[in-house]
Write a protein that holds these residues in place. Structure first.
Motif, PDB file in Angstrom:
ATOM      1  N   ARG A 317      74.271  36.329   0.950  1.00 27.45           N
ATOM      2  CA  ARG A 317      74.661  35.445   2.062  1.00 27.45           C
ATOM      3  C   ARG A 317      73.453  34.663   2.580  1.00 27.45           C
ATOM      4  O   ARG A 317      73.570  33.499   2.966  1.00 27.45           O
ATOM      5  N   GLU A 318      72.302  35.313   2.587  1.00 30.30           N
ATOM      6  CA  GLU A 318      71.087  34.628   3.028  1.00 30.30           C
ATOM      7  C   GLU A 318      70.746  33.463   2.100  1.00 30.30           C
ATOM      8  O   GLU A 318      70.355  32.377   2.560  1.00 30.30           O
ATOM      9  N   VAL A 319      70.921  33.665   0.801  1.00 27.81           N
ATOM     10  CA  VAL A 319      70.705  32.585  -0.168  1.00 27.81           C
ATOM     11  C   VAL A 319      71.689  31.446   0.101  1.00 27.81           C
ATOM     12  O   VAL A 319      71.308  30.265   0.090  1.00 27.81           O
ATOM     13  N   GLN A 320      72.942  31.785   0.342  1.00 29.91           N
ATOM     14  CA  GLN A 320      73.934  30.746   0.639  1.00 29.91           C
ATOM     15  C   GLN A 320      73.593  30.010   1.924  1.00 29.91           C
ATOM     16  O   GLN A 320      73.752  28.787   2.013  1.00 29.91           O
ATOM     17  N   PHE A 321      73.133  30.736   2.926  1.00 24.19           N
ATOM     18  CA  PHE A 321      72.719  30.134   4.188  1.00 24.19           C
ATOM     19  C   PHE A 321      71.613  29.104   3.961  1.00 24.19           C
ATOM     20  O   PHE A 321      71.659  27.984   4.473  1.00 24.19           O
ATOM     21  N   THR A 407      76.379  44.354  15.766  1.00 18.64           N
ATOM     22  CA  THR A 407      75.950  43.286  14.854  1.00 18.64           C
ATOM     23  C   THR A 407      74.465  42.942  14.968  1.00 18.64           C
ATOM     24  O   THR A 407      73.872  42.481  14.003  1.00 18.64           O
ATOM     25  N   PHE A 408      73.867  43.137  16.146  1.00 17.24           N
ATOM     26  CA  PHE A 408      72.450  42.814  16.336  1.00 17.24           C
ATOM     27  C   PHE A 408      71.589  44.054  16.142  1.00 17.24           C
ATOM     28  O   PHE A 408      71.939  45.153  16.579  1.00 17.24           O
ATOM     29  N   ARG A 446      67.795  41.065  13.435  1.00  9.88           N
ATOM     30  CA  ARG A 446      68.792  40.842  12.390  1.00  9.88           C
ATOM     31  C   ARG A 446      70.169  40.732  13.028  1.00  9.88           C
ATOM     32  O   ARG A 446      70.457  41.432  14.014  1.00  9.88           O
ATOM     33  N   TYR A 447      70.995  39.859  12.438  1.00 10.32           N
ATOM     34  CA  TYR A 447      72.366  39.699  12.922  1.00 10.32           C
ATOM     35  C   TYR A 447      73.325  39.769  11.741  1.00 10.32           C
ATOM     36  O   TYR A 447      73.209  38.975  10.788  1.00 10.32           O
ATOM     37  N   CYS A 448      74.217  40.749  11.776  1.00  9.43           N
ATOM     38  CA  CYS A 448      75.236  40.921  10.715  1.00  9.43           C
ATOM     39  C   CYS A 448      74.605  41.013   9.335  1.00  9.43           C
ATOM     40  O   CYS A 448      75.206  40.569   8.346  1.00  9.43           O
ATOM     41  N   PHE A 449      73.420  41.591   9.253  1.00  4.48           N
ATOM     42  CA  PHE A 449      72.713  41.643   7.976  1.00  4.48           C
ATOM     43  C   PHE A 449      73.038  42.952   7.265  1.00  4.48           C
ATOM     44  O   PHE A 449      72.203  43.849   7.108  1.00  4.48           O
ATOM     45  N   PRO A 467      75.308  35.070   9.441  1.00 10.05           N
ATOM     46  CA  PRO A 467      74.327  36.155   9.461  1.00 10.05           C
ATOM     47  C   PRO A 467      72.918  35.611   9.225  1.00 10.05           C
ATOM     48  O   PRO A 467      72.729  34.609   8.529  1.00 10.05           O
ATOM     49  N   PHE A 468      71.931  36.288   9.797  1.00 10.12           N
ATOM     50  CA  PHE A 468      70.540  35.866   9.595  1.00 10.12           C
ATOM     51  C   PHE A 468      69.605  37.032   9.892  1.00 10.12           C
ATOM     52  O   PHE A 468      70.004  38.073  10.440  1.00 10.12           O
ATOM     53  N   ARG A 469      68.356  36.846   9.552  1.00 12.29           N
ATOM     54  CA  ARG A 469      67.283  37.762   9.935  1.00 12.29           C
ATOM     55  C   ARG A 469      66.019  36.951  10.131  1.00 12.29           C
ATOM     56  O   ARG A 469      65.863  35.866   9.551  1.00 12.29           O
ATOM     57  N   THR A 470      65.117  37.456  10.963  1.00 10.87           N
ATOM     58  CA  THR A 470      63.847  36.762  11.185  1.00 10.87           C
ATOM     59  C   THR A 470      62.715  37.388  10.379  1.00 10.87           C
ATOM     60  O   THR A 470      61.629  36.820  10.304  1.00 10.87           O
ATOM     61  N   ASP A 471      62.959  38.562   9.778  1.00 12.09           N
ATOM     62  CA  ASP A 471      61.936  39.225   8.966  1.00 12.09           C
ATOM     63  C   ASP A 471      62.055  38.795   7.517  1.00 12.09           C
ATOM     64  O   ASP A 471      62.983  38.063   7.134  1.00 12.09           O
TER      65      ASP A 471
END
Length: 475
Positions: A317-321, A407-408, A446-449, A467-471
């Protein structure tokens, strides 16, 4: 007399007559097809080298003609009017005549991908589509929605033809249509009030590599192509096999855009997917001779996979984002509110199609006031024991639904993530404040990761945040 009667019967049933067998067109040209309006569409086929092929359409008074080249192929460009019909096209060469009837002029889109795109309106065994029966019955009122479904097939070389035919939406046909494709067409039809044609290129379990040409695959040394096995027990994952057999035969057909739902079978190689997915899109655009053609895709839905709290699908999902920033003229639909923990094929396909249609209506059909994008992470700010996240596309202000601690997650320098509380910033509607009593000096959020989740952050149009993450941890 019996032979003549048989030929006449075939004419009535098929409306395609090939009297001598030397003139041939691919199956994408058939009764009930939809051609892209106000454009120059291509017709192509095969014939006797050096012979002349003549065309007569229901919207152009003057006949057109082209000559068959030395390789036995021909191609003609024909201008189409605004939406309307029904029309006919007559194609002839010598004694050969092909007649195509009930042709409509309107908007044409490709829908492609794997099982979540191929899933029919009637659903799979023990895997239903929400309100499918109502949709099938109501489809009898929409005969101007048509779908061409390419038969699942593979090939080691680019093919001239793929089996399939155009069908009008009806109680008898719509159940077998791609659900995402049909509901997408329905949304466009209701708004635009013009005929809609969908070309369905999908096969459950397919990966991106199968939808790429051999030449493109050769540019990625990570992909093994030296011993491609066309007898594989998973034919839909044979590199280049679906590109050759399903996409290439229709690649000259003039379309408005592409909608795509695929990715589950690239979870295992998500890092490679980050490179081949944009490359595949670019290649399709080149073959369609439209290098900026709209490409709207679906982020894979939440599902348990190896375990609901595991994360293998989160990386895909991160790749798609990230791909929406790499692929020009693209848009990504989020699905965090409609996933099902026990079913990889979520039943609410109509909502997915609605969200895809909002992109097209806004970006391609001039409905500029529509909100089509989901809230997307933009930046992070750390103040004391809180992290503030700013979102793009927080249209109308952000909304929290449900318990954000599900989720968070928030982590300090040690990289251990804890469930976090969250609230919308009192002053700025595009910001969310996140904190946890267990983390006094936070560094990442992280959100919904994870594999399965149910979105808690939406904009005011109820588009769920991606979904996303900052790390950047590997796990």
């Amino acid at each position: 007399m019996k032979r003549l009667s048989s030929l006449f019967l075939n004419f009535l049933l098929l409306s395609v007559v090939t009297m001598a067998g030397t003139l041939e067109i691919p199956n994408i040209f058939s009764d009930n097809m939809v051609l892209q309006q106000n454009s120059e569409v291509k017709l192509w086929g095969q014939g006797e080298p050096g012979s002349t092929v003549n065309f007569k359409t229901g919207w152009i008074e003057k006949s057109l003609s082209v000559q068959v080249d030395i390789n036995g192929t021909w191609e003609a460009n024909i201008k189409t009017p605004g939406a309307g019909g029904p029309h006919m096209i007559s194609i002839s060469s010598g004694n050969d005549i092909i007649t195509l009837n009930n042709i409509l002029i309107g908007e044409v889109w490709i829908c492609a991908g794997q099982s979540n795109m191929s899933m029919p309106v009637k659903g799979f065994q023990s895997q239903p589509i929400l309100d499918s029966q109502d949709a099938i019955v109501e489809s009898n009122s929409y005969p101007e929605i048509r779908m061409f479904t390419a038969e699942r097939s593979i090939s080691s070389i680019p093919e001239f033809n793929v089996k399939g035919n155009w069908q009008c939406a009806s109680i008898n046909t719509t159940g077998s249509f791609s659900a995402v494709g049909y509901f997408y067409a329905l949304e466009l039809y209701k708004t635009l009030q013009v005929p809609i044609g969908i070309i369905n290129l999908s096969w459950g379990g397919s990966n991106a590599q199968a939808w790429m040409s051999l030449d493109l695959l050769k540019t990625f040394p990570e992909i093994e192509i030296s011993a491609i096995n066309m007898k594989s027990k998973s034919p839909q994952r044979i590199p280049t096999a679906l590109f050759n057999a399903m996409f290439y035969p229709i690649s000259r057909y003039n379309v408005k855009g592409i909608i795509w739902y695929q990715g589950e079978n690239n979870i295992v190689d998500y890092d490679l997917y980050s490179k081949i997915f944009p490359a595949m899109v670019n290649e399709w655009r080149k073959y369609l001779n439209q290098e900026d053609i709209p490409f709207y895709y679906v982020q894979i839905a939440p599902y348990k996979y190896s375990g609901s709290r595991n994360r293998e699908s989160a990386f895909l999902r991160e790749v798609q984002f990230r791909s929406q920033y790499i692929i020009p003229n693209s848009g990504m639909v989020t699905t965090g509110d409609i996933g099902e923990e026990e079913l990889i094929h979520a039943s609410n396909k109509r909502m997915i199609s609605k969200r895809l249609s909002y992109y097209a209506l806004k970006k391609n059909y001039g409905f500029n006031n529509l909100s089509c994008s989901s809230p997307i992470y933009r930046k992070m700010e750390i103040t004391g024991n809180k992290i503030t996240i700013t979102f793009d596309f927080a249209d109308g202000g952000l909304v929290i639904k449900g318990n954000p601690e599900n989720t968070f997650e928030i982590a300090g320098k040690d990289g251990i993530f804890y469930p976090a509380k969250a609230k919308v910033h009192q002053q700025y509607g595009d910001k969310i404040e996140i904190w946890s009593e267990q983390v006094s000096q936070p560094e990442n959020v992280r959100y919904c990761f994870k594999n399965y989740f149910s979105s808690t952050i939406f904009n005011s149009f109820m588009n769920p945040a991606s979904p996303f993450r900052t790390d950047s941890y590997e796990k």
